[in-house]
Design an enzyme around this catalytic site. Structure first.
Site, PDB file in Angstrom:
ATOM      1  N   GLY A 245      44.142 119.973 -46.550  1.00 51.50           N
ATOM      2  CA  GLY A 245      45.284 120.402 -47.345  1.00 51.50           C
ATOM      3  C   GLY A 245      45.133 121.834 -47.811  1.00 51.50           C
ATOM      4  O   GLY A 245      44.317 122.600 -47.289  1.00 51.50           O
ATOM      5  N   SER A 246      45.893 122.196 -48.818  1.00 48.54           N
ATOM      6  CA  SER A 246      45.874 123.555 -49.346  1.00 48.54           C
ATOM      7  C   SER A 246      44.638 123.784 -50.201  1.00 48.54           C
ATOM      8  O   SER A 246      43.944 122.836 -50.601  1.00 48.54           O
ATOM      9  CB  SER A 246      47.130 123.804 -50.180  1.00 48.54           C
ATOM     10  OG  SER A 246      47.097 123.011 -51.363  1.00 48.54           O
ATOM     11  N   VAL A 249      45.083 122.081 -53.585  1.00 45.51           N
ATOM     12  CA  VAL A 249      44.816 120.645 -53.510  1.00 45.51           C
ATOM     13  C   VAL A 249      43.311 120.401 -53.414  1.00 45.51           C
ATOM     14  O   VAL A 249      42.759 119.522 -54.088  1.00 45.51           O
ATOM     15  CB  VAL A 249      45.543 120.015 -52.301  1.00 45.51           C
ATOM     16  CG1 VAL A 249      45.029 118.607 -52.032  1.00 45.51           C
ATOM     17  CG2 VAL A 249      47.049 119.988 -52.548  1.00 45.51           C
ATOM     18  N   GLY A 250      42.638 121.196 -52.605  1.00 46.21           N
ATOM     19  CA  GLY A 250      41.203 121.025 -52.425  1.00 46.21           C
ATOM     20  C   GLY A 250      40.414 121.224 -53.704  1.00 46.21           C
ATOM     21  O   GLY A 250      39.458 120.486 -53.988  1.00 46.21           O
ATOM     22  N   GLU A 267      38.757 120.514 -45.888  1.00 45.73           N
ATOM     23  CA  GLU A 267      39.256 121.408 -44.837  1.00 45.73           C
ATOM     24  C   GLU A 267      40.561 121.986 -45.368  1.00 45.73           C
ATOM     25  O   GLU A 267      41.610 121.351 -45.293  1.00 45.73           O
ATOM     26  CB  GLU A 267      39.453 120.616 -43.534  1.00 45.73           C
ATOM     27  CG  GLU A 267      39.434 121.501 -42.303  1.00 45.73           C
ATOM     28  CD  GLU A 267      40.701 122.310 -42.149  1.00 45.73           C
ATOM     29  OE1 GLU A 267      40.690 123.492 -42.555  1.00 45.73           O
ATOM     30  OE2 GLU A 267      41.690 121.784 -41.663  1.00 45.73           O
ATOM     31  N   CYS A 301      45.808 125.144 -39.473  1.00 41.37           N
ATOM     32  CA  CYS A 301      44.868 125.784 -40.393  1.00 41.37           C
ATOM     33  C   CYS A 301      44.098 126.887 -39.679  1.00 41.37           C
ATOM     34  O   CYS A 301      43.571 127.796 -40.318  1.00 41.37           O
ATOM     35  CB  CYS A 301      43.917 124.756 -40.996  1.00 41.37           C
ATOM     36  SG  CYS A 301      43.332 123.534 -39.834  1.00 41.37           S
TER      37      CYS A 301
END
Length: 514
Positions: A245-246, A249-250, A267, A301
């Site tokens: 995710g972003s 979010v991470g 990731e 990504c």
């Protein structure tokens, strides 16, 4: 829809107009949450709906997963590998319809949809071999008649949270390895691509039943954060969570899981760059830059976001890049001649527009593209013309990841300057250099070179093979999934010492006589 066989594809995959959002692998059960509707970004049509899972469903699944783990961890690893092998074979049977669904629900072109399912098949094949190589190490003890060794044990319930851009492959990257490691998996897919997740679990059902695999080995919970969110992250029964995710979010996931000392594989964002040197094959660099920047409509990504080009070839390379951009066929994701499909939704389109406004505001220049496609075939409002812009690496917008097809061009004079610019962003996922000068390429791969988790020479930033560990550094999050020795993240490490003498010598020669 009938032109591209959508109805037949949905039928082949066993999908309904309304689908349940919870599965324990071999069984589905009735969910009662609000309907989550999935509309295709390709034509705006409703693909289907999912009744979202709630916390009661989650608790039922967790109980079954915990019970299944007790069984699954004791199945010999090669036997677990055999189940994964059959999963790969089942995916081969459904490659075309599943690839079509990935394309239609997410928006990537059909060939990329098929490629994503092929990644699932490839990681299954990889995992089968890995199931016979969960190796440890032996060491010489400093003590007389002692033996030391290290081994790896199954970890437990692994949570997998996936993003929309690879709605099925990332689940497979994590799940196939987790399964051979002896773990069980709970999958929470993106709310933007829930039908793909339902389809995958329907495909897996027969394999599990044929092999009498108990409920709870692979599990699915389709739910927005309104139903299942922080509870999943804070759950101590889930020793590891893998998230795609972003960066925002991470960071949130890392904080919540870290507070309970859980493990994460993160990731997150990429700001990937190709350095185009005067010593490289310019045509190869051009093709790689094109594929890197526009594949999946810039929603990988590993998408190429920046091109750092030597000043002596800058003008010629820029002009050729613009020329090939003008030839891109933009259209329906399932049409054979389409090269660039739609963005996933209108919020992605807004981010694309905002990035262009910002780069101009900061002093850059849009060289080509950037328009929103309108008219027949583009009624969904999610189609854009991929954008090329001139910018400085220091621009605020260049330092961010815009998940859309916009690439920034900038010049450099020396390889030292190029590498410094390359590394001067918060993210550190993928990178590449095009050069035939071994001094340049080796420098790029050295300690003072690329600071990314992936560094390539004479190939694009995207299109990673499953055989290598996948992941990045800095704001990309850290941790690795897929190939190489990434399997170790899904297991707990244990050091063992065995005394086969009749004495009890202590380490470091300590004497403790009573």
């Amino acid at each position: 829809m009938e032109k591209f066989g959508i109805s037949e594809m949905l039928k082949q995959l066993g999908l309904e107009k309304v689908n349940n959002g919870a599965s324990t692998g071999a069984e589905w059960f009735e969910t009662k949450g609000e309907l989550l509707d999935s509309y295709s970004p390709t034509d705006g049509q409703l693909i289907g709906s999912v009744k979202q899972a709630g916390m009661d469903d989650y608790e039922t699944i967790m109980a079954k997963a915990q019970e299944a783990f007790k069984y699954w961890r004791m199945v010999p690893a090669p036997k677990r590998g055999e189940i994964v092998r059959q999963m790969g074979e089942e995916l081969r049977k459904y490659k075309e319809p599943l690839g079509k669904l990935v394309s239609y629900e997410m928006g990537k072109v059909y060939q990329e949809g098929l490629g994503e399912v092929q990644e699932m098949i490839d990681i299954a094949d990889f995992a089968v071999g890995q199931s016979r190589q969960l190796y440890g190490f032996t060491m010489h003890s400093e003590r007389f008649k002692h033996r030391m060794y290290e081994q790896y044990h199954p970890l437990g319930v692994v949570g997998v949270i996936t993003s929309f851009n690879f709605p099925v492959a990332v689940w497979a990257w994590n799940t196939m390895i987790a399964l051979i490691a002896g773990d069980v998996v709970i999958w929470k897919p993106s709310s933007k691509t829930p039908i793909c997740a339902v389809a995958v679990h329907k495909i897996m059902k027969d394999v599990l039943k044929r092999n009498d695999v108990p409920e709870g080995v692979i599990n699915l919970v389709v739910a927005s954060s309104k139903y299942i969110g922080d509870d999943f992250l804070k759950d101590k029964r889930v020793p590891m969570i893998s998230v795609t995710g972003s960066v925002a979010v991470g960071k949130r996931v890392a904080k919540m899981v870290g507070e309970r000392l859980g493990k994460t594989i993160l990731e997150l964002g990429g700001n990937n760059c190709i350095i185009v040197t005067q010593n490289g094959d310019q045509e190869m660099a051009l093709r790689a830059s094109l594929f890197g920047a526009v594949a999946t409509a810039g929603q990988r990504c590993t998408t190429t976001r920046r091109l750092i080009i030597h000043e002596s070839v800058y003008d010629a390379f820029r002009d050729k890049l613009i020329s090939v951009y003008k030839q891109l066929k933009i259209g329906h994701s399932l049409a054979e001649d389409t090269v660039v499909g739609p963005l996933v939704d209108k919020s992605a389109v807004e981010a694309f527009k905002f990035a262009q406004e910002q780069v101009v505001k900061e002093g850059g220049k849009v060289l080509y593209g950037g328009e929103i496609k309108e008219g027949e075939g583009f009624e969904s409002g999610t189609y854009v013309v991929p954008c090329i812009a001139e910018a400085k690496n220091s621009f605020h917008i260049v330092q961010e990841e815009t998940f859309a097809p916009i690439v920034y061009l900038m010049k450099y004079k020396t390889i030292e300057e190029a590498i410094e610019m390359h590394n001067d962003v918060p993210q550190g996922l993928s990178s590449a250099i095009f050069s035939r000068d071994i001094l340049e390429t080796e420098r790029f791969l050295s300690h003072e070179g690329s600071d990314c988790g992936i560094a390539n020479v004479n190939i694009a930033t995207n299109g990673a093979e499953i055989g290598g560990a996948f992941g990045g550094e800095k704001d990309t999050g850290g941790g690795r999934e897929s190939g190489s020795d990434a399997w170790k993240a899904y297991m707990r490490r244990q050091t063992n010492t065995i005394n086969y003498s009749t004495e009890l010598p202590l380490a470091q020669g300590i004497k403790f006589d009573v």
